[in-house]
Scaffold this motif. Structure first.
Motif, PDB file in Angstrom:
ATOM      1  N   ALA A  76      -7.366 -22.293  28.017  1.00 12.20           N
ATOM      2  CA  ALA A  76      -7.617 -23.725  27.804  1.00 12.20           C
ATOM      3  C   ALA A  76      -6.478 -24.364  27.032  1.00 12.20           C
ATOM      4  N   ASP A  77      -5.820 -23.553  26.199  1.00 17.14           N
ATOM      5  CA  ASP A  77      -4.740 -24.044  25.351  1.00 17.14           C
ATOM      6  C   ASP A  77      -3.397 -24.077  26.061  1.00 17.14           C
ATOM      7  N   ILE A  78      -3.306 -23.469  27.254  1.00 15.72           N
ATOM      8  CA  ILE A  78      -1.989 -23.374  27.879  1.00 15.72           C
ATOM      9  C   ILE A  78      -1.938 -23.915  29.309  1.00 15.72           C
ATOM     10  N   ILE A  79      -3.042 -23.856  30.073  1.00 23.39           N
ATOM     11  CA  ILE A  79      -2.976 -24.299  31.472  1.00 23.39           C
ATOM     12  C   ILE A  79      -2.582 -25.772  31.591  1.00 23.39           C
ATOM     13  N   PRO A  80      -3.178 -26.679  30.810  1.00 22.75           N
ATOM     14  CA  PRO A  80      -2.703 -28.070  30.903  1.00 22.75           C
ATOM     15  C   PRO A  80      -1.223 -28.206  30.542  1.00 22.75           C
ATOM     16  N   THR A  81      -0.782 -27.426  29.555  1.00 28.46           N
ATOM     17  CA  THR A  81       0.638 -27.428  29.185  1.00 28.46           C
ATOM     18  C   THR A  81       1.503 -26.996  30.365  1.00 28.46           C
ATOM     19  N   LEU A  82       1.081 -25.933  31.048  1.00 23.08           N
ATOM     20  CA  LEU A  82       1.851 -25.435  32.194  1.00 23.08           C
ATOM     21  C   LEU A  82       1.924 -26.484  33.297  1.00 23.08           C
ATOM     22  N   VAL A  83       0.805 -27.135  33.594  1.00 18.58           N
ATOM     23  CA  VAL A  83       0.795 -28.171  34.637  1.00 18.58           C
ATOM     24  C   VAL A  83       1.768 -29.289  34.284  1.00 18.58           C
ATOM     25  N   ILE A  84       1.748 -29.700  33.018  1.00 19.86           N
ATOM     26  CA  ILE A  84       2.659 -30.761  32.572  1.00 19.86           C
ATOM     27  C   ILE A  84       4.110 -30.321  32.724  1.00 19.86           C
ATOM     28  N   PHE A  94       1.421 -27.537  15.987  1.00 17.12           N
ATOM     29  CA  PHE A  94       0.410 -27.253  14.969  1.00 17.12           C
ATOM     30  C   PHE A  94      -0.992 -27.137  15.567  1.00 17.12           C
ATOM     31  N   ALA A  95      -1.374 -28.121  16.405  1.00 16.25           N
ATOM     32  CA  ALA A  95      -2.720 -28.086  16.989  1.00 16.25           C
ATOM     33  C   ALA A  95      -2.901 -26.843  17.858  1.00 16.25           C
ATOM     34  N   TYR A  96      -1.860 -26.508  18.623  1.00 15.16           N
ATOM     35  CA  TYR A  96      -1.896 -25.307  19.478  1.00 15.16           C
ATOM     36  C   TYR A  96      -2.162 -24.058  18.640  1.00 15.16           C
ATOM     37  N   VAL A  97      -1.424 -23.933  17.532  1.00 15.65           N
ATOM     38  CA  VAL A  97      -1.567 -22.759  16.670  1.00 15.65           C
ATOM     39  C   VAL A  97      -2.948 -22.716  16.027  1.00 15.65           C
ATOM     40  N   ILE A  98      -3.407 -23.881  15.544  1.00 22.23           N
ATOM     41  CA  ILE A  98      -4.712 -23.934  14.899  1.00 22.23           C
ATOM     42  C   ILE A  98      -5.813 -23.517  15.866  1.00 22.23           C
ATOM     43  N   MET A  99      -5.718 -23.978  17.106  1.00 23.56           N
ATOM     44  CA  MET A  99      -6.755 -23.631  18.081  1.00 23.56           C
ATOM     45  C   MET A  99      -6.775 -22.126  18.357  1.00 23.56           C
ATOM     46  N   LEU A 100      -5.604 -21.504  18.410  1.00 24.78           N
ATOM     47  CA  LEU A 100      -5.567 -20.057  18.626  1.00 24.78           C
ATOM     48  C   LEU A 100      -6.045 -19.305  17.386  1.00 24.78           C
ATOM     49  N   ALA A 108      -0.559 -14.200  30.689  1.00 26.77           N
ATOM     50  CA  ALA A 108      -1.114 -13.338  29.643  1.00 26.77           C
ATOM     51  C   ALA A 108      -2.597 -13.624  29.436  1.00 26.77           C
ATOM     52  N   GLY A 109      -2.963 -14.904  29.429  1.00 21.91           N
ATOM     53  CA  GLY A 109      -4.366 -15.252  29.270  1.00 21.91           C
ATOM     54  C   GLY A 109      -5.211 -14.752  30.428  1.00 21.91           C
ATOM     55  N   ALA A 110      -4.683 -14.895  31.648  1.00 26.17           N
ATOM     56  CA  ALA A 110      -5.413 -14.435  32.827  1.00 26.17           C
ATOM     57  C   ALA A 110      -5.594 -12.920  32.824  1.00 26.17           C
ATOM     58  N   ILE A 111      -4.615 -12.206  32.298  1.00 29.62           N
ATOM     59  CA  ILE A 111      -4.699 -10.740  32.235  1.00 29.62           C
ATOM     60  C   ILE A 111      -5.588 -10.292  31.086  1.00 29.62           C
ATOM     61  N   SER A 112      -5.508 -10.982  29.958  1.00 23.30           N
ATOM     62  CA  SER A 112      -6.204 -10.524  28.750  1.00 23.30           C
ATOM     63  C   SER A 112      -7.722 -10.621  28.872  1.00 23.30           C
ATOM     64  N   ILE A 113      -8.235 -11.609  29.624  1.00 20.72           N
ATOM     65  CA  ILE A 113      -9.694 -11.769  29.725  1.00 20.72           C
ATOM     66  C   ILE A 113     -10.355 -10.572  30.421  1.00 20.72           C
ATOM     67  N   GLU A 138       3.692 -10.790  24.697  1.00 21.47           N
ATOM     68  CA  GLU A 138       3.340 -11.299  23.362  1.00 21.47           C
ATOM     69  C   GLU A 138       1.908 -11.828  23.305  1.00 21.47           C
ATOM     70  N   TYR A 139       1.562 -12.663  24.277  1.00 25.53           N
ATOM     71  CA  TYR A 139       0.239 -13.271  24.239  1.00 25.53           C
ATOM     72  C   TYR A 139      -0.848 -12.369  24.795  1.00 25.53           C
ATOM     73  N   PHE A 140      -0.479 -11.367  25.554  1.00 27.35           N
ATOM     74  CA  PHE A 140      -1.460 -10.335  25.896  1.00 27.35           C
ATOM     75  C   PHE A 140      -1.898  -9.616  24.619  1.00 27.35           C
ATOM     76  N   ILE A 141      -0.941  -9.333  23.750  1.00 23.31           N
ATOM     77  CA  ILE A 141      -1.269  -8.717  22.458  1.00 23.31           C
ATOM     78  C   ILE A 141      -2.142  -9.658  21.633  1.00 23.31           C
ATOM     79  N   ASN A 142      -1.696 -10.917  21.508  1.00 21.71           N
ATOM     80  CA  ASN A 142      -2.364 -11.864  20.608  1.00 21.71           C
ATOM     81  C   ASN A 142      -3.802 -12.150  21.013  1.00 21.71           C
ATOM     82  N   GLN A 143      -4.034 -12.383  22.298  1.00 18.49           N
ATOM     83  CA  GLN A 143      -5.358 -12.822  22.724  1.00 18.49           C
ATOM     84  C   GLN A 143      -6.145 -11.739  23.451  1.00 18.49           C
ATOM     85  N   GLY A 144      -5.500 -10.639  23.795  1.00 17.82           N
ATOM     86  CA  GLY A 144      -6.217  -9.557  24.444  1.00 17.82           C
ATOM     87  C   GLY A 144      -6.505  -8.385  23.534  1.00 17.82           C
TER      88      GLY A 144
END
Length: 415
Positions: A78-86, A27-33, A397-402, A269-275
């Motif tokens: 910001a919403d995914i890099i900490p998740t990936l590290v974990i 939920f928090a992830y979705v709200i932030m996006l 996707a985030g790295a490409i979309s920026i 998917e996330y290239f579309i959403n955030q890019g």
């Protein structure tokens, strides 16, 4: 008869509990996006005001594409890099940490994310709140998929459906409350009920089996057969030990056939959403630019919710089909940004809904197939480790979309 009724009651409690965990974890992830566009716009307007920067008002008939100075891809990272590290590290050590401790950490980080962003006074404070949401979501996903290995496989579909529910209910509640007049800050404060629901679901709703409380051992790995030793007649006669780092790395190889398609789906998917989402707006229609972005998110999450809840009705075995179709969506919507050949926003809504259906289908079918195909002895590790795929895809996707967003905005494209 009484025993069967009790088992049935426990089953439904567990399914409801896992559904709620999925809802709360994402939920928090979705709200932030969903709030990404507003977070950036709000901070940019504050900066302009503080620096006494004046801008010329734009007319209602905008000639050129308007963009935030910072892409929403920054919020995505910001919403995914900490998740990936974990997710990259957790499967190798997290089984040594109590599930109760992990869930409490998820609850606290989720609560912190809503509070920090709500009271944010600058863009980096907002991003810190998003990072807290990411830590909660990443830790939660590895925890809950591992936790599911103690239950029947249908809890995976329940959890996946809950994560889809987080998408639709999160995006819809944010869009609905802000459209009703609540400020983004107040809306985020309302959402603090979600961490409380997560706590209640894990500690009070789910009926944990006896084996959950027993010390976990893994059957000894056999180098000759490249598989774990089969169960013997008496579990006490097994040679038991935990998987070593070498064993775990070896077990990642057969997971690639599940993880690679999922990763590609999420990149597209996330290239579309955030890019692309914030560049797909239409002028002079019944929705403002901000509202179009919010409702694209709702539409996408509706597709995710439907497909993540459908695995018991419609199962997809050929996972490679999903990334092919998702890449086609990228091509269509990228072309739309440049050529504006799609004349109506409703057509975009249909494409976005299809995008969500593909993303949700990739997620639930991947983990459902792992739960079916992987032997019970190392299912817990495999389910936790496979969560790396979607987060790695989202990070790329985030790295490409920026840079893509910045380049498109620099072109001064006519609307």
């Amino acid at each position: 008869m009484a025993d069967s009724q009790l088992l049935s009651a426990h089953k439904w409690r567990n399914l409801a509990g896992f559904w709620t965990l999925g809802l709360c974890n994402n939920f928090a992830y979705v709200i932030m996006l969903s709030a990404a566009h507003d977070i950036l716009k709000d901070q940019e307007e504050k900066t302009q005001k503080d620096e006494n920067i004046t801008t010329t008002p734009t007319s209602t008939n905008v000639t050129y594409l308007e963009c935030n100075e910072i892409s929403t891809g920054a919020i995505l990272l910001a919403d995914i890099i900490p998740t990936l590290v974990i997710k990259l590290t957790a499967p190798f050590f997290i089984l040594h940490i109590s599930y109760k401790v992990r869930v409490l950490a998820c609850v606290l980080f989720s609560l912190a994310s809503f509070l920090i962003v709500s009271f944010s006074t600058g863009i980096w404070m907002s991003i810190l709140g998003v990072v807290c949401a990411s830590i909660s979501g990443g830790l939660g996903e590895t925890t809950y998929f591992g936790f599911s290995s103690y239950f029947e496989k249908n809890v995976i579909s329940a959890y996946s459906s809950g994560t889809g529910g987080a998408g639709i209910f999160g995006a819809l509640s944010y869009a609905g409350l802000t459209s009703a007049g609540l400020s983004p800050r107040t809306t985020l404060l309302v959402m603090t009920i979600i961490p409380a629901l997560m706590f209640i679901s894990f500690f009070f709703v789910i009926k944990k089996p006896n084996k959950f409380y027993q010390k976990e051992y893994i059957v000894k790995y056999s180098e000759d057969t490249s598989s774990l030793l089969k169960d013997s007649e008496d579990a006490a006669d097994k040679i038991k030990r935990r998987l070593t780092i070498r064993d775990k790395l070896h077990l990642l190889k057969p997971l690639m056939k599940y993880m690679v398609p999922l990763c590609v789906v999420y990149i597209a998917e996330y290239f579309i959403n955030q890019g692309l989402y914030e560049l797909l707006y239409f002028n002079d229609i019944w929705l403002s630019e901000k509202e179009q972005y919010r409702w694209y998110q709702v539409d996408y999450q509706l597709g995710v919710f439907i497909s993540r809840s459908s695995v018991n009705v419609f199962k997809i075995n050929k996972l490679w089909i999903l990334p092919v179709l998702q890449v086609a969506n990228v091509a269509i919507l990228t072309t739309q940004v440049f050529l504006r050949f799609i004349p109506n926003i409703w057509i975009i809504f249909v494409i976005v809904l299809f995008e969500g259906l593909l993303g949700g289908a990739a997620f639930v079918n991947t983990f459902y197939k792992i739960s079916e195909d992987i032997e019970a002895e190392y299912k817990e590790f495999s389910l936790s480790a496979a969560t790396i795929a979607d987060s790695f895809g989202i990070t790329l996707a985030g790295a490409i979309s920026i840079p893509t967003h910045n380049h498109i905005c620099s072109l001064n494209l006519k609307m």
